[in-house]
Motif scaffolding. Structure first.
Motif, PDB file in Angstrom:
ATOM      1  N   ALA A 172       0.795  -1.232   0.000  1.00  0.00           N
ATOM      2  CA  ALA A 172       0.000   0.000   0.000  1.00  0.00           C
ATOM      3  C   ALA A 172       0.826   1.280   0.000  1.00  0.00           C
ATOM      4  O   ALA A 172       0.402   2.296  -0.552  1.00  0.00           O
ATOM      5  CB  ALA A 172      -0.934   0.004   1.215  1.00  0.00           C
ATOM      6  N   GLN A 173       1.993   1.248   0.619  1.00  0.00           N
ATOM      7  CA  GLN A 173       2.769   2.473   0.771  1.00  0.00           C
ATOM      8  C   GLN A 173       3.823   2.607  -0.332  1.00  0.00           C
ATOM      9  O   GLN A 173       4.382   1.609  -0.773  1.00  0.00           O
ATOM     10  CB  GLN A 173       3.445   2.501   2.139  1.00  0.00           C
ATOM     11  N   PRO A 174       4.118   3.811  -0.757  1.00  0.00           N
ATOM     12  CA  PRO A 174       5.112   4.023  -1.820  1.00  0.00           C
ATOM     13  C   PRO A 174       6.457   3.424  -1.441  1.00  0.00           C
ATOM     14  O   PRO A 174       6.877   3.490  -0.285  1.00  0.00           O
ATOM     15  CB  PRO A 174       5.198   5.552  -1.914  1.00  0.00           C
ATOM     16  N   ARG A 175       7.114   2.846  -2.422  1.00  0.00           N
ATOM     17  CA  ARG A 175       8.401   2.226  -2.157  1.00  0.00           C
ATOM     18  C   ARG A 175       9.453   3.246  -1.710  1.00  0.00           C
ATOM     19  O   ARG A 175      10.478   2.873  -1.140  1.00  0.00           O
ATOM     20  CB  ARG A 175       8.889   1.475  -3.405  1.00  0.00           C
ATOM     21  N   SER A 176       9.207   4.521  -1.974  1.00  0.00           N
ATOM     22  CA  SER A 176      10.145   5.552  -1.545  1.00  0.00           C
ATOM     23  C   SER A 176      10.240   5.630  -0.028  1.00  0.00           C
ATOM     24  O   SER A 176      11.201   6.176   0.524  1.00  0.00           O
ATOM     25  CB  SER A 176       9.732   6.919  -2.101  1.00  0.00           C
ATOM     26  N   HIS A 177       9.227   5.074   0.674  1.00  0.00           N
ATOM     27  CA  HIS A 177       9.235   5.071   2.129  1.00  0.00           C
ATOM     28  C   HIS A 177      10.027   3.898   2.693  1.00  0.00           C
ATOM     29  O   HIS A 177      10.187   3.795   3.911  1.00  0.00           O
ATOM     30  CB  HIS A 177       7.803   4.993   2.676  1.00  0.00           C
TER      31      HIS A 177
END
Length: 224
Positions: A172-177
């Motif tokens: 669900a969360q952007p891979r940048s995180h």
């Protein structure tokens, strides 16, 4: 425009059903939601009429559930296969957790659909139970071997919560995180869940931080 499918010969019904399930899963992936999987859309993509779909599935709910059944079954088969050459229950548990996480990341839309919807049919409910039973049996083997202590069902629910949480966040969360090395995140999550369960199942109370740190340093000093 999708070409009209040639009328199935007698005995080809199972082939058409498989085609419909394949098309339905492709639509699920393409649209990102089961809302995009309609009987009309599946019929059009498969090159058949809507009544042809209804001969195999009573409605959209039955169609989506059949897709989920296939996915749960594939996940179970993968977890069982990865454990075949290991006699160490702890190793099998770690492998099952990694397979579960890997499968979720390979099939993010299907995984999200599986987890967020409640099975209504007996076949899908049985497939889910079989998948979870594999975890329960592996955890039970760890309890029998003395690696874990406690109720296998409680331990399984806790472990499942940990790997599901990791899978859901990675999806669900952007891979940048996240760190670039996703495998390191998966490995750390599995180690925390499995080793953490072994530790917590032995503690009647939670020790103070300094006391816990000293005890852990003494323990880990045995395996430099």
């Amino acid at each position: 425009m999708t070409a009209k499918r040639v009328r199935a010969r007698r005995g080809d019904g199972a082939l058409l059903r498989d085609d419909l399930l394949r098309v339905a899963e492709e639509l699920l992936i393409a649209t990102g939601s089961e809302e995009g999987v309609t009987v009309r859309a599946v019929a059009q993509s498969a090159g058949v009429t809507a009544p042809s779909v209804y001969r195999h599935f009573a409605d959209k709910e039955a169609l989506v559930e059949a897709v989920c059944l296939r996915v749960w079954t594939e996940l179970t088969e993968r977890m069982c296969a990865t454990a075949e050459d290991s006699t160490d229950p702890f190793d099998r548990l770690s492998r099952a957790a990694r397979v579960y996480l890997g499968f979720a990341l390979e099939h993010p839309v299907q995984y999200r659909t599986l987890i967020t919807r409640r099975a209504t049919g007996p076949e899908a409910a049985a497939a889910i139970s079989e998948c979870l039973q594999h975890f329960v049996d592996t955890v039970s083997a760890c309890v029998d071997a003395g690696f874990l202590r406690g109720d296998p069902l409680v331990l399984t629910a806790s472990l499942w919560s940990a790997v599901h949480g990791c899978a859901s966040l990675l999806i669900a969360q952007p891979r940048s995180h996240w760190p670039a090395d996703t495998e390191a995140v998966i490995d750390q999550t599995v180690r925390m869940a499995v080793f953490g369960s072994a530790l917590s199942s032995r503690l009647a109370v939670t020790p103070a931080a300094e006391e816990l740190a000293a005890g852990l340093d003494e323990l880990t000093g045995r395996w430099p």
